[in-house]
Design an enzyme around this catalytic site. Structure first.
Site, PDB file in Angstrom:
ATOM      1  N   THR A   1       0.714  -1.084   0.142  1.00 41.09           N
ATOM      2  CA  THR A   1       0.023  -0.131  -0.237  1.00 41.09           C
ATOM      3  C   THR A   1       1.123   1.081  -0.261  1.00 41.09           C
ATOM      4  O   THR A   1       1.691   1.595   0.463  1.00 41.09           O
ATOM      5  CB  THR A   1      -0.782   0.251   1.221  1.00 41.09           C
ATOM      6  OG1 THR A   1      -1.942  -0.101   0.815  1.00 41.09           O
ATOM      7  CG2 THR A   1      -1.203   0.970   1.123  1.00 41.09           C
TER       8      THR A   1
ATOM      9  N   ARG B   1     -13.606  -7.834  -0.226  1.00 38.34           N
ATOM     10  CA  ARG B   1     -13.168  -7.235   1.305  1.00 38.34           C
ATOM     11  C   ARG B   1     -12.849  -5.629   0.696  1.00 38.34           C
ATOM     12  O   ARG B   1     -12.229  -5.256  -0.364  1.00 38.34           O
ATOM     13  CB  ARG B   1     -12.094  -8.422   1.150  1.00 38.34           C
ATOM     14  CG  ARG B   1     -11.558  -7.802   2.930  1.00 38.34           C
ATOM     15  CD  ARG B   1      -9.954  -7.111   2.163  1.00 38.34           C
ATOM     16  NE  ARG B   1      -9.424  -7.072   3.225  1.00 38.34           N
ATOM     17  CZ  ARG B   1      -7.987  -5.983   3.510  1.00 38.34           C
ATOM     18  NH1 ARG B   1      -7.742  -5.763   1.452  1.00 38.34           N
ATOM     19  NH2 ARG B   1      -7.351  -5.381   4.528  1.00 38.34           N
TER      20      ARG B   1
ATOM     21  N   GLY C   1     -10.645  -3.244   2.410  1.00 41.96           N
ATOM     22  CA  GLY C   1      -9.743  -2.440   4.340  1.00 41.96           C
ATOM     23  C   GLY C   1     -10.114  -1.272   5.149  1.00 41.96           C
ATOM     24  O   GLY C   1     -10.477  -0.464   4.266  1.00 41.96           O
ATOM     25  N   ASP C   2      -8.273  -0.742   5.216  1.00 41.83           N
ATOM     26  CA  ASP C   2      -8.444   0.121   6.543  1.00 41.83           C
ATOM     27  C   ASP C   2      -7.817   1.388   5.012  1.00 41.83           C
ATOM     28  O   ASP C   2      -8.408   2.397   5.542  1.00 41.83           O
ATOM     29  CB  ASP C   2      -7.725   0.746   6.813  1.00 41.83           C
ATOM     30  CG  ASP C   2      -6.110   0.197   6.490  1.00 41.83           C
ATOM     31  OD1 ASP C   2      -6.020  -0.939   5.698  1.00 41.83           O
ATOM     32  OD2 ASP C   2      -5.533   1.384   6.789  1.00 41.83           O
TER      33      ASP C   2
ATOM     34  N   THR D   1      -0.353   1.479   6.629  1.00 42.55           N
ATOM     35  CA  THR D   1      -0.759   0.626   5.771  1.00 42.55           C
ATOM     36  C   THR D   1      -0.632  -0.813   6.175  1.00 42.55           C
ATOM     37  O   THR D   1       0.178  -0.013   7.684  1.00 42.55           O
ATOM     38  CB  THR D   1       0.863   0.871   4.917  1.00 42.55           C
ATOM     39  OG1 THR D   1       0.840  -0.774   3.893  1.00 42.55           O
ATOM     40  CG2 THR D   1       1.554   0.865   5.485  1.00 42.55           C
ATOM     41  N   GLY D   2      -0.777  -1.208   6.483  1.00 41.08           N
ATOM     42  CA  GLY D   2      -0.812  -2.913   6.987  1.00 41.08           C
ATOM     43  C   GLY D   2      -2.256  -3.359   6.692  1.00 41.08           C
ATOM     44  O   GLY D   2      -2.580  -3.560   5.870  1.00 41.08           O
TER      45      GLY D   2
ATOM     46  N   GLY E   1      -5.263  -4.434   7.158  1.00 41.76           N
ATOM     47  CA  GLY E   1      -6.487  -3.758   7.173  1.00 41.76           C
ATOM     48  C   GLY E   1      -7.558  -3.824   8.198  1.00 41.76           C
ATOM     49  O   GLY E   1      -8.074  -2.626   9.049  1.00 41.76           O
TER      50      GLY E   1
END
Length: 357
Positions: A221, A249, A251-252, A272-273, A275
């Site tokens: 990301t 799906r 994510g964040d 980043t990671g 989510g």
């Protein structure tokens, strides 16, 4: 008496001249100080966090990552240096990384379980607290540009899927054939994860809908946070999501407050990671809140949220952030995070691995 009168008058005049001279000198000093003071600005970026180890990186690949990180951040820094807007710097910087196949965003987006690419992005303006986001788009060359269009030219904050792409057409945003996002490296990563998953599922059918390799399928990301000379903050994040993701799906990255947040009263943050954990912890907003309500520094707030809160929940990843005074945080709880920072003096810092500044 007359002599005394003129003596007093002369003394008063001398004092008055002295005071005027001091006043003029002070004014000149203050004017000089004001003219020599330069407004602060800065920019910080990330290209994803995860199990990024030196032993797994070839010299040529490491050089390639550093070159793109430097190219991207210099684009944004030039905009800020010339007096440009923080939001312009953020989107232009992220465009460079979206156009590179090295990162999990734009051209380098990872593949879903169905072997397609679904991209997410978001931006936020720290001055107005306005924000825009898109999720699950499949034909947008630069999702960060569409996120900004949602912010600037719609009544909404987030658009998804086909609706977002219809909106993109009305705004003249570049659309591409989904084949544009195909890269052999990302496709092979999907096939490898699918094969590993199939091997495990042959032993335990109960885990049919569990991805045991989720922790190693999500880095790449990209994101940026910037402070311009007018004291305005902005942040943006763009991603292809998680390799082998299913069921649309999200994510964040497109979630305001989780993946992206900016507030002139505190800081601008891009995450980043993993989510799911960043959404539960509302990472980006939480860092801002700790600064605004508890008076914590951006570095202390970032450390608390990434290590104590996200780490405590079992999640991993990192953030980049810049506060209203130009202080920067590049915090992560993984083995590495692609990152770079430039300040008002033009000093450049690039890092990839843990304990590397």
């Amino acid at each position: 008496m007359i002599r005394k009168f003129f003596a007093v008058l002369t003394f008063s005049a001398l004092i008055s001249c002295g005071n005027n001279a001091d006043s003029t000198q002070n004014q000149t000093s203050e004017a000089t100080k004001t003219n020599t003071e330069q407004p602060t600005f800065g920019i910080v970026i990330h290209g994803g966090a995860g199990t990024i180890l030196k032993k797994n990186m070839t010299d040529s690949l490491e050089t390639a990552y550093k070159e793109i990180l430097e190219k991207a951040i210099r684009v944004g820094h030039k905009i800020l240096e010339d007096g440009g807007d923080a939001m312009d710097a953020v989107t232009a910087t992220i465009n460079v990384m979206e156009d590179s196949p090295l990162f999990n965003a734009g051209k380098g987006a990872v593949f879903t379980h169905e072997e397609t690419n679904e991209l997410d992005a978001s931006v936020m303006d720290g001055k107005t607290l306005n924000a825009g986001a898109v999720a699950g788009v499949t034909r947008i060359k630069n999702p960060i540009d569409l996120a900004r269009e949602v912010m600037d030219n719609s009544d909404h904050v987030m658009l998804a899927g086909k609706g977002a792409e219809i909106f993109a057409e009305t705004r003249g945003i570049a659309l591409v054939d989904p084949e544009y996002f195909f890269t052999e490296r990302r496709y092979n990563s999907l096939l490898r994860i699918k094969e590993q998953q199939k091997t495990q599922l042959d032993h335990d059918e109960k885990t049919a809908f569990v991805d045991p390799f989720i922790k190693d399928s999500k880095f790449g990301t990209v994101g940026c946070a910037a402070l311009d000379k007018n004291g305005n903050l902005a942040a943006g994040t763009s991603t292809g999501g998680m390799t082998n993701k299913r069921w649309n799906r999200i994510g964040d990255a497109p979630i305001i407050g989780a993946g992206t947040y900016a507030n002139n009263a505190s800081c601008a943050v891009s995450s980043t990671g993993w989510g799911e954990y960043f959404i539960r912890a509302m990472v980006a907003h939480d860092i801002s809140a700790l600064m605004e309500y508890k008076g914590m520094s951006v570095q202390d707030a970032a450390r608390t949220v990434i290590h104590d809160k996200v780490g405590g929940l079992g999640g991993d990843g990192g953030i980049v952030a810049i506060d209203k005074d130009g202080n920067v945080a590049m915090e992560f709880n993984t083995a590495g995070m692609y990152r770079a920072h430039m300040n008002a003096n033009g000093d450049l810092v690039i890092g990839i691995y843990e304990n590397q500044q």
